[in-house]
Design a protein around this motif. Structure first.
Motif, PDB file in Angstrom:
ATOM      1  N   GLY A  47       0.823  -1.207   0.000  1.00  0.00           N
ATOM      2  CA  GLY A  47       0.000   0.000   0.000  1.00  0.00           C
ATOM      3  C   GLY A  47       0.855   1.253   0.000  1.00  0.00           C
ATOM      4  N   GLY A  48       1.942   1.229   0.756  1.00  0.00           N
ATOM      5  CA  GLY A  48       2.861   2.366   0.785  1.00  0.00           C
ATOM      6  C   GLY A  48       3.512   2.627  -0.559  1.00  0.00           C
ATOM      7  N   LEU A  51      -0.039   3.589  -3.155  1.00  0.00           N
ATOM      8  CA  LEU A  51      -0.871   4.766  -2.860  1.00  0.00           C
ATOM      9  C   LEU A  51      -0.425   6.063  -3.534  1.00  0.00           C
ATOM     10  CD1 LEU A  51      -1.950   4.189   0.823  1.00  0.00           C
ATOM     11  CD2 LEU A  51      -3.441   4.451  -1.145  1.00  0.00           C
ATOM     12  N   PRO A  52       0.867   6.345  -3.691  1.00  0.00           N
ATOM     13  CA  PRO A  52       1.238   7.602  -4.354  1.00  0.00           C
ATOM     14  C   PRO A  52       0.735   7.728  -5.792  1.00  0.00           C
ATOM     15  CG  PRO A  52       3.099   6.766  -3.118  1.00  0.00           C
ATOM     16  CD  PRO A  52       2.035   5.706  -3.076  1.00  0.00           C
ATOM     17  N   TYR A  55      -2.098  10.074  -6.017  1.00  0.00           N
ATOM     18  CA  TYR A  55      -1.831  11.509  -5.867  1.00  0.00           C
ATOM     19  C   TYR A  55      -1.879  12.214  -7.216  1.00  0.00           C
ATOM     20  CZ  TYR A  55       0.520  10.348  -1.393  1.00  0.00           C
ATOM     21  OH  TYR A  55       0.852   9.907  -0.145  1.00  0.00           O
ATOM     22  N   LEU A  75      -5.127  10.713   1.741  1.00  0.00           N
ATOM     23  CA  LEU A  75      -4.234   9.785   1.039  1.00  0.00           C
ATOM     24  C   LEU A  75      -2.815   9.847   1.580  1.00  0.00           C
ATOM     25  CD1 LEU A  75      -5.328  10.092  -2.704  1.00  0.00           C
ATOM     26  CD2 LEU A  75      -5.333   8.026  -1.308  1.00  0.00           C
ATOM     27  N   VAL A  76      -2.340  11.040   1.876  1.00  0.00           N
ATOM     28  CA  VAL A  76      -0.994  11.195   2.441  1.00  0.00           C
ATOM     29  C   VAL A  76      -0.927  10.518   3.811  1.00  0.00           C
ATOM     30  CG1 VAL A  76       0.692  12.845   3.328  1.00  0.00           C
ATOM     31  CG2 VAL A  76      -0.410  13.259   1.129  1.00  0.00           C
ATOM     32  N   ASN A  79      -0.981   6.813   3.368  1.00  0.00           N
ATOM     33  CA  ASN A  79       0.312   6.371   2.849  1.00  0.00           C
ATOM     34  C   ASN A  79       1.345   6.298   3.967  1.00  0.00           C
ATOM     35  OD1 ASN A  79       2.598   5.820   1.375  1.00  0.00           O
ATOM     36  ND2 ASN A  79       2.162   7.299  -0.205  1.00  0.00           N
ATOM     37  N   LEU A  83       3.212   2.919   5.203  1.00  0.00           N
ATOM     38  CA  LEU A  83       4.670   2.808   5.249  1.00  0.00           C
ATOM     39  C   LEU A  83       5.144   2.412   6.639  1.00  0.00           C
ATOM     40  CD1 LEU A  83       5.688   5.890   3.103  1.00  0.00           C
ATOM     41  CD2 LEU A  83       6.043   3.485   2.522  1.00  0.00           C
TER      42      LEU A  83
END
Length: 92
Positions: A47-48, A51-52, A55, A75-76, A79, A83
């Motif tokens: 996912g880490g 996910l970007p 963005y 979202l940030v 993320n 992480l």
């Protein structure tokens, strides 16, 4: 065999407490939900990484509305959480 470090030695080495905290956090998930710990860590790791990608459309179209801005912040945050949870995946 080496003796455990004294309190003075532990205070002198700031990385020691960080490593101990990291190990404690790592074990906490395994102790609470042992059968789900590995899938949670794998999901967090990937996912880490993935996910970007989400963005990009938000940033290309601009964060013109408050909903888009909150979605971006969410979202940030998600993320960063992914992480953190997945950081020890494949280090075991």
């Amino acid at each position: 065999m080496a003796s455990p470090p004294t309190e003075r030695e532990s205070r002198a080495d700031p990385t020691r407490s960080t490593l101990e905290d990291d190990e404690r956090t790592h074990r906490a998930l395994e102790e609470r939900v042992p059968s789900l710990a590995k899938p949670i860590r794998v999901t967090g790791f990937w996912g880490g990484i993935i996910l970007p990608v989400f963005y990009v459309p938000l940033l290309v179209t601009g964060l013109s509305t408050s909903f888009e801005f909150l979605l971006f912040l969410g979202l940030v945050a998600l993320n960063l959480l992914a992480l953190y949870v997945g950081r020890v995946h494949r280090q075991q």
